[in-house]
Write a protein that holds these residues in place. Structure first.
Motif, PDB file in Angstrom:
ATOM      1  N   UNK A  69       0.836  -1.208   0.000  1.00 26.50           N
ATOM      2  CA  UNK A  69       0.000   0.000   0.000  1.00 26.50           C
ATOM      3  C   UNK A  69       0.872   1.260   0.000  1.00 26.50           C
ATOM      4  N   UNK A  70       0.301   2.366  -0.450  1.00 28.03           N
ATOM      5  CA  UNK A  70       1.008   3.645  -0.436  1.00 28.03           C
ATOM      6  C   UNK A  70       1.150   4.140   0.995  1.00 28.03           C
ATOM      7  N   UNK A  71       2.329   4.688   1.302  1.00 30.52           N
ATOM      8  CA  UNK A  71       2.600   5.269   2.622  1.00 30.52           C
ATOM      9  C   UNK A  71       3.261   6.632   2.443  1.00 30.52           C
ATOM     10  N   UNK A  72       3.268   7.405   3.518  1.00 33.97           N
ATOM     11  CA  UNK A  72       3.848   8.740   3.475  1.00 33.97           C
ATOM     12  C   UNK A  72       5.287   8.734   3.962  1.00 33.97           C
ATOM     13  N   UNK A  73       6.163   9.468   3.276  1.00 31.75           N
ATOM     14  CA  UNK A  73       7.557   9.635   3.686  1.00 31.75           C
ATOM     15  C   UNK A  73       8.016  11.003   3.175  1.00 31.75           C
ATOM     16  N   UNK A  74       9.331  11.208   3.186  1.00 28.48           N
ATOM     17  CA  UNK A  74       9.908  12.442   2.633  1.00 28.48           C
ATOM     18  C   UNK A  74      11.070  12.074   1.724  1.00 28.48           C
ATOM     19  N   UNK A  75      11.390  12.986   0.809  1.00 31.22           N
ATOM     20  CA  UNK A  75      12.490  12.747  -0.122  1.00 31.22           C
ATOM     21  C   UNK A  75      13.329  14.003  -0.299  1.00 31.22           C
ATOM     22  N   UNK A  76      14.627  13.796  -0.381  1.00 29.35           N
ATOM     23  CA  UNK A  76      15.587  14.835  -0.733  1.00 29.35           C
ATOM     24  C   UNK A  76      16.391  14.294  -1.909  1.00 29.35           C
ATOM     25  N   UNK A 103      15.895  -3.316  -3.556  1.00 28.29           N
ATOM     26  CA  UNK A 103      14.448  -3.203  -3.554  1.00 28.29           C
ATOM     27  C   UNK A 103      13.997  -2.041  -4.436  1.00 28.29           C
ATOM     28  N   UNK A 104      12.807  -2.161  -4.994  1.00 27.39           N
ATOM     29  CA  UNK A 104      12.281  -1.139  -5.908  1.00 27.39           C
ATOM     30  C   UNK A 104      11.085  -0.434  -5.287  1.00 27.39           C
ATOM     31  N   UNK A 105      11.025   0.865  -5.486  1.00 30.08           N
ATOM     32  CA  UNK A 105       9.963   1.687  -4.923  1.00 30.08           C
ATOM     33  C   UNK A 105       9.399   2.620  -5.988  1.00 30.08           C
ATOM     34  N   UNK A 106       8.111   2.851  -5.926  1.00 30.94           N
ATOM     35  CA  UNK A 106       7.487   3.927  -6.685  1.00 30.94           C
ATOM     36  C   UNK A 106       7.270   5.104  -5.747  1.00 30.94           C
ATOM     37  N   UNK A 107       7.601   6.309  -6.229  1.00 28.87           N
ATOM     38  CA  UNK A 107       7.430   7.517  -5.446  1.00 28.87           C
ATOM     39  C   UNK A 107       6.678   8.562  -6.250  1.00 28.87           C
ATOM     40  N   UNK A 108       5.885   9.347  -5.552  1.00 27.73           N
ATOM     41  CA  UNK A 108       5.230  10.498  -6.165  1.00 27.73           C
ATOM     42  C   UNK A 108       5.186  11.629  -5.143  1.00 27.73           C
ATOM     43  N   UNK A 109       5.462  12.832  -5.600  1.00 27.11           N
ATOM     44  CA  UNK A 109       5.438  14.008  -4.743  1.00 27.11           C
ATOM     45  C   UNK A 109       4.003  14.270  -4.281  1.00 27.11           C
ATOM     46  N   UNK A 110       3.843  14.724  -3.018  1.00 28.44           N
ATOM     47  CA  UNK A 110       2.502  14.925  -2.471  1.00 28.44           C
ATOM     48  C   UNK A 110       2.451  16.171  -1.596  1.00 28.44           C
ATOM     49  N   UNK A 111       1.401  16.968  -1.776  1.00 27.15           N
ATOM     50  CA  UNK A 111       1.109  18.102  -0.895  1.00 27.15           C
ATOM     51  C   UNK A 111       2.252  19.098  -0.778  1.00 27.15           C
ATOM     52  N   UNK A 149       3.460  13.010 -11.119  1.00 28.82           N
ATOM     53  CA  UNK A 149       3.970  11.838 -11.847  1.00 28.82           C
ATOM     54  C   UNK A 149       4.690  10.866 -10.914  1.00 28.82           C
ATOM     55  N   UNK A 150       4.669   9.598 -11.305  1.00 26.56           N
ATOM     56  CA  UNK A 150       5.291   8.535 -10.510  1.00 26.56           C
ATOM     57  C   UNK A 150       6.630   8.151 -11.131  1.00 26.56           C
ATOM     58  N   UNK A 151       7.634   7.945 -10.292  1.00 25.50           N
ATOM     59  CA  UNK A 151       8.906   7.419 -10.775  1.00 25.50           C
ATOM     60  C   UNK A 151       9.265   6.178  -9.967  1.00 25.50           C
ATOM     61  N   UNK A 152       9.990   5.269 -10.579  1.00 23.45           N
ATOM     62  CA  UNK A 152      10.416   4.033  -9.916  1.00 23.45           C
ATOM     63  C   UNK A 152      11.916   4.063  -9.698  1.00 23.45           C
ATOM     64  N   UNK A 153      12.341   3.799  -8.470  1.00 20.90           N
ATOM     65  CA  UNK A 153      13.773   3.818  -8.139  1.00 20.90           C
ATOM     66  C   UNK A 153      14.203   2.480  -7.530  1.00 20.90           C
ATOM     67  N   UNK A 169       5.576   3.261  -2.341  1.00 21.33           N
ATOM     68  CA  UNK A 169       5.204   1.869  -2.133  1.00 21.33           C
ATOM     69  C   UNK A 169       6.261   0.974  -2.749  1.00 21.33           C
ATOM     70  N   UNK A 170       6.438  -0.209  -2.176  1.00 20.10           N
ATOM     71  CA  UNK A 170       7.308  -1.229  -2.763  1.00 20.10           C
ATOM     72  C   UNK A 170       6.620  -1.804  -3.991  1.00 20.10           C
TER      73      UNK A 170
END
Length: 264
Positions: free
Chosen positions: A37-44, A89-97, A106-110, A160-161
Protein backbone atom coordinates in the motif's frame (compact mmCIF):
# COMPACT_ATOMS: atom_id res chain seq x y z
CA UNK A 1 -26.25 -23.49 -12.49
CA UNK A 2 -24.72 -25.94 -14.98
CA UNK A 3 -21.99 -28.27 -13.67
CA UNK A 4 -19.23 -30.11 -15.47
CA UNK A 5 -19.51 -33.87 -15.77
CA UNK A 6 -17.34 -35.81 -13.36
CA UNK A 7 -14.97 -36.93 -16.13
CA UNK A 8 -14.33 -33.31 -17.23
CA UNK A 9 -13.58 -32.26 -13.64
CA UNK A 10 -10.99 -35.02 -13.47
CA UNK A 11 -9.38 -33.80 -16.71
CA UNK A 12 -9.17 -30.20 -15.42
CA UNK A 13 -7.67 -31.43 -12.14
CA UNK A 14 -5.09 -33.49 -14.03
CA UNK A 15 -4.09 -30.50 -16.20
CA UNK A 16 -3.73 -28.24 -13.16
CA UNK A 17 -1.52 -30.77 -11.36
CA UNK A 18 0.57 -31.27 -14.50
CA UNK A 19 1.10 -27.52 -14.87
CA UNK A 20 2.14 -27.27 -11.23
CA UNK A 21 4.57 -30.14 -11.69
CA UNK A 22 6.18 -28.41 -14.67
CA UNK A 23 6.62 -25.21 -12.64
CA UNK A 24 8.34 -27.08 -9.81
CA UNK A 25 10.52 -29.03 -12.24
CA UNK A 26 11.60 -25.80 -13.92
CA UNK A 27 12.81 -24.42 -10.59
CA UNK A 28 10.35 -21.54 -10.20
CA UNK A 29 7.23 -20.83 -8.22
CA UNK A 30 4.18 -18.62 -8.63
CA UNK A 31 5.15 -15.00 -7.89
CA UNK A 32 4.55 -14.13 -4.25
CA UNK A 33 5.63 -10.50 -4.12
CA UNK A 34 2.92 -7.90 -4.58
CA UNK A 35 3.07 -4.08 -4.44
CA UNK A 36 2.54 -2.70 -0.95
CA UNK A 37 0.00 0.00 0.00
CA UNK A 38 1.01 3.64 -0.44
CA UNK A 39 2.60 5.27 2.62
CA UNK A 40 3.85 8.74 3.47
CA UNK A 41 7.56 9.63 3.69
CA UNK A 42 9.91 12.44 2.63
CA UNK A 43 12.49 12.75 -0.12
CA UNK A 44 15.59 14.83 -0.73
CA UNK A 45 18.36 14.48 -3.32
CA UNK A 46 22.14 14.30 -3.36
CA UNK A 47 24.70 14.99 -6.07
CA UNK A 48 24.06 16.84 -9.31
CA UNK A 49 22.40 16.08 -12.65
CA UNK A 50 25.21 13.69 -13.62
CA UNK A 51 24.54 11.49 -10.56
CA UNK A 52 28.32 11.02 -10.28
CA UNK A 53 28.15 11.20 -6.48
CA UNK A 54 25.68 8.31 -6.36
CA UNK A 55 28.16 5.81 -7.84
CA UNK A 56 29.41 3.15 -5.46
CA UNK A 57 27.41 3.28 -2.25
CA UNK A 58 26.69 1.04 0.68
CA UNK A 59 25.14 -1.75 -1.38
CA UNK A 60 28.37 -2.37 -3.29
CA UNK A 61 26.96 -2.10 -6.81
CA UNK A 62 29.92 -0.02 -7.99
CA UNK A 63 29.33 2.02 -11.13
CA UNK A 64 25.54 2.14 -11.35
CA UNK A 65 25.58 2.60 -15.12
CA UNK A 66 27.67 -0.55 -15.59
CA UNK A 67 25.54 -2.53 -13.14
CA UNK A 68 22.34 -1.50 -14.93
CA UNK A 69 20.70 0.77 -12.34
CA UNK A 70 21.52 4.13 -13.94
CA UNK A 71 20.26 7.28 -12.23
CA UNK A 72 16.86 6.01 -11.04
CA UNK A 73 18.23 5.26 -7.60
CA UNK A 74 18.04 6.38 -3.98
CA UNK A 75 19.79 6.04 -0.64
CA UNK A 76 17.46 4.75 2.08
CA UNK A 77 17.24 5.83 5.69
CA UNK A 78 18.40 3.07 8.03
CA UNK A 79 14.79 2.05 8.78
CA UNK A 80 14.34 1.06 5.12
CA UNK A 81 17.96 0.03 4.49
CA UNK A 82 17.55 -2.73 7.09
CA UNK A 83 21.26 -3.52 7.52
CA UNK A 84 21.64 -4.02 3.78
CA UNK A 85 18.67 -6.30 3.21
CA UNK A 86 16.91 -3.35 1.56
CA UNK A 87 19.54 -3.22 -1.18
CA UNK A 88 18.04 -3.80 -4.62
CA UNK A 89 14.45 -3.20 -3.55
CA UNK A 90 12.28 -1.14 -5.91
CA UNK A 91 9.96 1.69 -4.92
CA UNK A 92 7.49 3.93 -6.68
CA UNK A 93 7.43 7.52 -5.45
CA UNK A 94 5.23 10.50 -6.16
CA UNK A 95 5.44 14.01 -4.74
CA UNK A 96 2.50 14.92 -2.47
CA UNK A 97 1.11 18.10 -0.90
CA UNK A 98 3.88 20.49 -1.92
CA UNK A 99 3.82 23.52 -4.21
CA UNK A 100 6.97 22.09 -5.77
CA UNK A 101 5.26 18.90 -6.97
CA UNK A 102 4.82 18.63 -10.73
CA UNK A 103 1.28 18.77 -12.06
CA UNK A 104 -0.64 15.49 -11.74
CA UNK A 105 2.08 14.10 -9.40
CA UNK A 106 3.97 11.84 -11.85
CA UNK A 107 5.29 8.54 -10.51
CA UNK A 108 8.91 7.42 -10.77
CA UNK A 109 10.42 4.03 -9.92
CA UNK A 110 13.77 3.82 -8.14
CA UNK A 111 16.12 1.09 -6.90
CA UNK A 112 17.70 1.22 -3.46
CA UNK A 113 21.48 1.35 -3.95
CA UNK A 114 22.84 3.21 -0.92
CA UNK A 115 22.39 4.10 2.76
CA UNK A 116 21.43 7.58 3.93
CA UNK A 117 23.15 7.58 7.33
CA UNK A 118 21.78 9.34 10.42
CA UNK A 119 23.06 12.84 11.18
CA UNK A 120 22.71 13.17 14.92
CA UNK A 121 24.10 16.70 14.91
CA UNK A 122 20.90 17.83 13.14
CA UNK A 123 17.32 17.76 14.38
CA UNK A 124 15.31 14.95 12.74
CA UNK A 125 12.89 17.53 11.35
CA UNK A 126 15.56 20.01 10.33
CA UNK A 127 18.48 18.44 8.47
CA UNK A 128 18.61 15.03 10.11
CA UNK A 129 16.17 13.68 7.59
CA UNK A 130 17.52 10.12 7.72
CA UNK A 131 17.60 9.83 11.50
CA UNK A 132 15.63 6.86 12.88
CA UNK A 133 12.74 6.29 12.99
CA UNK A 134 12.16 8.46 9.91
CA UNK A 135 11.29 6.82 6.59
CA UNK A 136 13.25 8.80 4.03
CA UNK A 137 14.57 8.62 0.46
CA UNK A 138 17.69 10.56 -0.54
CA UNK A 139 17.32 10.31 -4.31
CA UNK A 140 19.77 10.79 -7.14
CA UNK A 141 19.06 14.30 -8.46
CA UNK A 142 17.86 13.12 -11.91
CA UNK A 143 15.32 10.84 -10.19
CA UNK A 144 14.15 13.60 -7.83
CA UNK A 145 13.66 15.95 -10.78
CA UNK A 146 11.13 13.52 -12.25
CA UNK A 147 8.68 14.17 -9.40
CA UNK A 148 9.43 17.70 -8.11
CA UNK A 149 11.35 20.91 -8.70
CA UNK A 150 14.87 20.50 -7.36
CA UNK A 151 14.80 23.90 -5.61
CA UNK A 152 12.34 22.42 -3.11
CA UNK A 153 15.18 20.60 -1.36
CA UNK A 154 12.80 18.29 0.47
CA UNK A 155 9.24 17.23 -0.35
CA UNK A 156 6.67 14.87 1.17
CA UNK A 157 6.14 11.77 -0.97
CA UNK A 158 3.86 8.82 -1.22
CA UNK A 159 5.78 5.57 -1.74
CA UNK A 160 5.20 1.87 -2.13
CA UNK A 161 7.31 -1.23 -2.76
CA UNK A 162 6.87 -2.66 -6.25
CA UNK A 163 8.17 -5.64 -8.17
CA UNK A 164 11.63 -5.14 -9.65
CA UNK A 165 11.48 -5.78 -13.38
CA UNK A 166 14.91 -6.79 -14.69
CA UNK A 167 16.19 -7.94 -18.05
CA UNK A 168 18.04 -11.24 -17.99
CA UNK A 169 19.22 -13.20 -14.99
CA UNK A 170 20.81 -12.37 -11.66
CA UNK A 171 24.40 -11.13 -12.07
CA UNK A 172 27.22 -11.93 -9.65
CA UNK A 173 30.36 -9.83 -9.26
CA UNK A 174 33.29 -11.68 -7.69
CA UNK A 175 35.95 -10.48 -5.28
CA UNK A 176 38.30 -12.47 -3.06
CA UNK A 177 40.56 -15.39 -3.96
CA UNK A 178 40.62 -19.17 -4.17
CA UNK A 179 40.08 -19.48 -0.40
CA UNK A 180 37.65 -16.62 0.25
CA UNK A 181 34.87 -15.70 -2.15
CA UNK A 182 32.95 -12.42 -1.86
CA UNK A 183 29.99 -12.03 -4.22
CA UNK A 184 27.95 -8.91 -4.96
CA UNK A 185 24.45 -9.81 -6.16
CA UNK A 186 22.98 -7.50 -8.83
CA UNK A 187 20.08 -7.27 -11.29
CA UNK A 188 17.73 -9.05 -8.90
CA UNK A 189 14.09 -9.24 -10.00
CA UNK A 190 10.93 -9.78 -7.95
CA UNK A 191 11.45 -8.37 -4.46
CA UNK A 192 14.91 -7.22 -5.54
CA UNK A 193 16.55 -8.41 -2.33
CA UNK A 194 18.49 -11.41 -1.02
CA UNK A 195 18.11 -13.10 2.37
CA UNK A 196 20.36 -16.14 2.04
CA UNK A 197 22.87 -17.49 -0.42
CA UNK A 198 24.82 -20.71 -0.99
CA UNK A 199 27.66 -21.66 -3.33
CA UNK A 200 28.50 -25.08 -4.75
CA UNK A 201 31.77 -25.93 -6.40
CA UNK A 202 32.04 -28.74 -8.92
CA UNK A 203 33.89 -30.68 -6.19
CA UNK A 204 31.84 -29.62 -3.13
CA UNK A 205 28.34 -29.74 -1.75
CA UNK A 206 26.31 -26.63 -1.00
CA UNK A 207 28.18 -24.19 1.25
CA UNK A 208 26.25 -21.53 3.17
CA UNK A 209 27.46 -17.98 2.54
CA UNK A 210 27.28 -15.30 5.25
CA UNK A 211 25.99 -11.77 4.74
CA UNK A 212 29.01 -9.45 4.53
CA UNK A 213 27.53 -5.99 3.92
CA UNK A 214 25.04 -4.40 1.56
CA UNK A 215 24.26 -6.84 -1.23
CA UNK A 216 27.37 -9.01 -0.75
CA UNK A 217 27.79 -12.54 0.57
CA UNK A 218 30.95 -14.46 1.42
CA UNK A 219 32.19 -18.01 1.74
CA UNK A 220 35.42 -19.09 3.41
CA UNK A 221 36.15 -22.19 1.37
CA UNK A 222 38.61 -23.56 -1.17
CA UNK A 223 36.79 -22.95 -4.44
CA UNK A 224 39.60 -22.10 -6.85
CA UNK A 225 39.70 -24.19 -10.02
CA UNK A 226 36.05 -25.24 -9.74
CA UNK A 227 33.00 -24.19 -11.70
CA UNK A 228 30.50 -22.53 -9.35
CA UNK A 229 26.74 -22.72 -8.91
CA UNK A 230 24.65 -20.56 -6.57
CA UNK A 231 21.39 -20.88 -4.67
CA UNK A 232 19.63 -17.67 -3.58
CA UNK A 233 16.58 -16.93 -1.44
CA UNK A 234 14.62 -13.67 -1.64
CA UNK A 235 14.37 -11.68 1.60
CA UNK A 236 10.83 -10.51 0.79
CA UNK A 237 9.13 -13.39 -1.02
CA UNK A 238 11.26 -16.29 0.34
CA UNK A 239 11.37 -17.68 -3.18
CA UNK A 240 14.50 -19.76 -3.89
CA UNK A 241 16.24 -20.04 -7.25
CA UNK A 242 19.29 -22.04 -8.34
CA UNK A 243 21.78 -20.76 -10.89
CA UNK A 244 23.83 -23.71 -12.11
CA UNK A 245 27.38 -23.35 -13.46
CA UNK A 246 27.37 -19.55 -13.37
CA UNK A 247 31.16 -19.25 -13.28
CA UNK A 248 33.66 -21.48 -15.13
CA UNK A 249 36.50 -23.26 -13.36
CA UNK A 250 38.93 -20.47 -14.32
CA UNK A 251 36.79 -17.76 -12.65
CA UNK A 252 38.65 -14.85 -11.14
CA UNK A 253 38.09 -11.88 -8.86
CA UNK A 254 36.97 -8.66 -10.50
CA UNK A 255 34.77 -10.42 -13.05
CA UNK A 256 30.97 -10.34 -13.26
CA UNK A 257 29.12 -13.51 -14.23
CA UNK A 258 25.55 -13.65 -15.50
CA UNK A 259 23.01 -16.38 -14.80
CA UNK A 260 19.91 -17.40 -16.74
CA UNK A 261 17.53 -17.35 -13.75
CA UNK A 262 15.87 -14.59 -11.77
CA UNK A 263 13.11 -14.03 -9.23
CA UNK A 264 9.56 -13.30 -10.33
Amino acid sequence: MASFPYSWRLIFLFLAVAAMGKAVAAGYTTPVFRPTPWKLAYATFYGDETAAETMGGACGYGNLFNSGYGTDTAALSSVLFNNGYGCGQCFQLRCANSKYCYKNSPITTITATNLCPPNWSQDSNNGGWCNPPRTHFDMAKPAFMKIAQWKAGIVPVLFRRVTCVRKGGVRLMFQGNGYWLLVYVMNVGGGGDIANMWVKGSKTGWISMSHNWGASYQAFATLGGQSLSFKLTSYTSHETIIAYNVAPSNWRAGMTYGSNVNFH
